[in-house]
Motif scaffolding. Structure first.
Motif, mmCIF file in Angstrom:
data_model
loop_
_atom_site.group_PDB
_atom_site.id
_atom_site.type_symbol
_atom_site.label_atom_id
_atom_site.label_comp_id
_atom_site.label_asym_id
_atom_site.label_seq_id
_atom_site.Cartn_x
_atom_site.Cartn_y
_atom_site.Cartn_z
ATOM 1 N N GLN A 5 -7.294 5.101 -2.021
ATOM 2 C CA GLN A 5 -8.260 4.467 -2.081
ATOM 3 C C GLN A 5 -9.339 3.392 -2.778
ATOM 4 O OE1 GLN A 5 -9.971 7.142 -5.696
ATOM 5 N NE2 GLN A 5 -12.261 7.655 -4.199
ATOM 6 N N TYR A 6 -8.650 2.687 -3.779
ATOM 7 C CA TYR A 6 -8.838 1.702 -3.967
ATOM 8 C C TYR A 6 -8.597 0.504 -2.887
ATOM 9 C CZ TYR A 6 -9.306 -3.181 -6.699
ATOM 10 O OH TYR A 6 -9.591 -3.857 -7.081
ATOM 11 N N ILE A 7 -7.782 0.569 -1.984
ATOM 12 C CA ILE A 7 -7.595 -0.114 -0.600
ATOM 13 C C ILE A 7 -8.567 -0.141 0.341
ATOM 14 C CG2 ILE A 7 -6.100 -0.675 1.078
ATOM 15 C CD1 ILE A 7 -3.744 0.092 -0.669
ATOM 16 N N GLN A 8 -9.387 1.775 0.245
ATOM 17 C CA GLN A 8 -10.307 1.365 0.958
ATOM 18 C C GLN A 8 -11.210 1.666 0.467
ATOM 19 O OE1 GLN A 8 -8.949 6.050 1.481
ATOM 20 N NE2 GLN A 8 -8.823 5.572 3.451
ATOM 21 N N ASP B 256 -12.707 -5.162 5.074
ATOM 22 C CA ASP B 256 -11.538 -5.395 6.193
ATOM 23 C C ASP B 256 -9.833 -5.129 5.449
ATOM 24 O OD1 ASP B 256 -11.219 -6.222 8.407
ATOM 25 O OD2 ASP B 256 -10.969 -8.458 8.163
ATOM 26 N N TYR B 257 -9.708 -3.738 5.299
ATOM 27 C CA TYR B 257 -8.571 -3.877 4.966
ATOM 28 C C TYR B 257 -7.765 -3.252 6.309
ATOM 29 C CZ TYR B 257 -9.480 1.320 5.490
ATOM 30 O OH TYR B 257 -9.817 2.159 6.169
ATOM 31 N N ARG B 258 -9.042 -2.853 7.499
ATOM 32 C CA ARG B 258 -8.044 -2.484 8.396
ATOM 33 C C ARG B 258 -7.424 -3.442 9.030
ATOM 34 N NH1 ARG B 258 -7.492 2.906 9.361
ATOM 35 N NH2 ARG B 258 -9.131 4.115 8.809
ATOM 36 N N ASN B 259 -7.550 -5.169 8.423
ATOM 37 C CA ASN B 259 -6.817 -6.201 8.755
ATOM 38 C C ASN B 259 -5.877 -6.652 8.412
ATOM 39 O OD1 ASN B 259 -6.443 -8.486 10.502
ATOM 40 N ND2 ASN B 259 -7.401 -9.776 9.218
ATOM 41 N N ALA B 260 -5.164 -5.340 6.984
ATOM 42 C CA ALA B 260 -3.873 -5.891 6.421
ATOM 43 C C ALA B 260 -2.854 -4.902 6.762
ATOM 44 C CB ALA B 260 -4.318 -5.168 4.766
ATOM 45 N N VAL B 261 -1.599 -5.739 5.711
ATOM 46 C CA VAL B 261 -0.326 -4.748 6.552
ATOM 47 C C VAL B 261 0.573 -4.757 5.224
ATOM 48 C CG1 VAL B 261 0.760 -7.338 6.597
ATOM 49 C CG2 VAL B 261 1.776 -5.495 7.620
ATOM 50 N N LEU C 130 -2.589 4.589 5.898
ATOM 51 C CA LEU C 130 -3.567 3.765 6.149
ATOM 52 C C LEU C 130 -3.675 3.549 7.554
ATOM 53 C CD1 LEU C 130 -3.619 2.032 2.719
ATOM 54 C CD2 LEU C 130 -5.064 3.317 2.852
ATOM 55 N N ARG C 131 -3.009 3.635 8.199
ATOM 56 C CA ARG C 131 -2.888 3.588 9.609
ATOM 57 C C ARG C 131 -2.415 1.708 10.010
ATOM 58 N NH1 ARG C 131 -3.336 8.909 8.094
ATOM 59 N NH2 ARG C 131 -3.411 10.238 10.143
ATOM 60 N N ASP D 101 4.779 -9.102 11.327
ATOM 61 C CA ASP D 101 3.991 -10.471 11.238
ATOM 62 C C ASP D 101 3.152 -9.971 10.522
ATOM 63 O OD1 ASP D 101 2.334 -12.414 12.479
ATOM 64 O OD2 ASP D 101 0.831 -11.280 13.352
ATOM 65 N N VAL D 102 2.790 -11.172 9.533
ATOM 66 C CA VAL D 102 1.593 -11.512 7.915
ATOM 67 C C VAL D 102 0.544 -12.360 8.854
ATOM 68 C CG1 VAL D 102 3.126 -10.040 6.640
ATOM 69 C CG2 VAL D 102 3.222 -12.395 6.687
ATOM 70 N N GLY D 103 0.744 -13.202 9.870
ATOM 71 C CA GLY D 103 -0.077 -14.594 10.423
ATOM 72 C C GLY D 103 -1.028 -13.686 10.291
ATOM 73 N N GLY D 104 -2.082 -14.183 9.458
ATOM 74 C CA GLY D 104 -3.656 -14.112 9.409
ATOM 75 C C GLY D 104 -4.089 -12.544 9.253
ATOM 76 N N ARG D 105 -3.251 -11.885 8.245
ATOM 77 C CA ARG D 105 -3.170 -10.577 7.991
ATOM 78 C C ARG D 105 -3.767 -10.778 5.922
ATOM 79 N NH1 ARG D 105 -1.232 -7.913 11.789
ATOM 80 N NH2 ARG D 105 -1.904 -5.773 10.566
#
Length: 357
Positions: free
Chosen positions: A159-162, A167-172, A191-192, A247-251
């Motif tokens: 819940q904290y992440i969301q 822009d957590y959708r750009n997270a890994v 979190l998909r 891949d974590v680049g730009g994330r």
């Protein structure tokens, strides 16, 4: 408003002010006041407990968080449990959000499984039920001969992440070692999001180099081995260079684990992720022990934010490092207490929880 069926007494141990604060939050949610108990240290450092109200025939819940003086914390709990037992309490449930000594749940070189010893002591003192959260190893539940409810903090962290990470959708989701990959996978699937695993970091205390398989002393004289024995030689492990699988680049990188104690490995993981192109780094864990120089190391590191729950008091560390944030888990503890007291099923609190969570 009292939401229990009655006959419930809620005690707070005396480990620290945060323990009392957590107990008060739980009491407010249940609509009851804390029970009257006096816990103090005598001049000779002995712990003394005085129950100052009747608990005869009642369901007692004792809340105890772990302070820096972990051994005093344990003695407070044991003595309080035994005091309730000798005062004829009907049931005695321990609410211990972080179970102490949980890292010592495996056999080491000529060592001992301290978690099993502690479980036996609690049961012997008179504990009839244990409520805890995110045990370091789920198999610890088998050390007890009483019911154990191992609650999860992951819904609050998710819940904290969301809600708090733009822009957590750009997270890994990142596992700082292969051993924590299952937890990272669980977060990522809910979190998909994608997952990344760091492999090749310096060996830590959880490695198999320090478990019982290496306990026999090395035999220097080959003639000491019986000629009929031809035991295959096991080659020693070698850690490969640090690599990031994924891949974590730009994330946004979110490192997840169950305990944050010595932060060196988290700081090293953050530096590795930064080198691989991650532009923001969060660390999330249920239990924030944050020992030694952890606040200073976090403040000077590439980590942007550390999120932990209030299973362990860390107010001093938060003053030293503003990057440390807290998630309140008193809601699930109070609901667990209410359900146990009312004789309701606990399955609702474990809905959608898998074996790997």
């Amino acid at each position: 408003m009292n939401v229990t069926k009655g006959g419930l007494v809620l005690f707070s141990a005396n480990s620290n002010a945060s323990c009392v604060e957590l107990a008060k939050k739980i009491g407010e949610r249940l609509g009851i006041e804390l029970g009257k108990v006096l816990v103090y240290q005598e001049p000779n450092r002995e712990t003394r407990v005085q129950i100052q109200e009747s608990v005869r025939g009642k369901d007692v819940f004792i809340i105890q968080t772990v302070s820096k003086d972990v051994n005093t914390t344990i003695m407070e709990l044991l003595i309080m449990v035994y005091a309730c037992r000798t005062s004829c309490a009907k049931t005695i449930s321990g609410v211990i959000p972080y179970f102490p000594y949980s890292k010592q749940c495996k056999m080491r070189k000529r060592g001992s499984i301290v978690t099993k010893l502690l479980a036996s002591m609690m049961c012997k003192a008179g504990l009839t039920h244990l409520i805890t959260m995110d045990l370091h190893q789920k198999e610890i539940q088998g050390f007890f001969n009483i019911p154990v409810d191992n609650l999860r903090a992951s819904p609050f962290l998710l819940q904290y992440i969301q809600e708090e990470i733009p822009d957590y959708r750009n997270a890994v989701i990142v596992a700082k070692s292969p051993s924590s990959a299952k937890r990272a996978q669980s977060f990522a699937e809910r979190l998909r999001l994608g997952i990344a695993v760091i492999h090749g970091e310096a060996q830590d205390a959880e490695s198999d180099m320090v478990d019982g398989r290496h306990s026999p002393p090395a035999i220097k004289n080959i003639s000491a081995i019986h000629p009929s024995l031809e035991i295959p030689l096991m080659f020693p492990k070698e850690k490969p260079p640090i690599t990031v699988v994924g891949d974590v680049g730009g994330r946004i990188a979110i490192i997840v684990d169950d305990i944050i104690d010595d932060v060196d490995s988290f700081v090293a993981a953050a530096e590795t992720l930064k080198e691989r192109g991650a532009y923001k780094i969060f660390v999330m864990a249920t239990h924030g022990l944050l020992s030694s120089d952890a606040p200073r190391l976090i403040e000077e590191s590439a980590i942007d934010e550390v999120i932990v729950s209030n299973t362990i008091p860390h107010e001093i560390q938060k003053l030293q490092c503003p990057k440390i944030k807290t998630v309140d888990i008193s809601m699930i503890l109070s609901e667990a207490i209410r359900r146990i007291n009312n004789g309701e099923s606990m399955s609702y609190l474990f809905r959608n929880i898998g074996l790997d969570d």
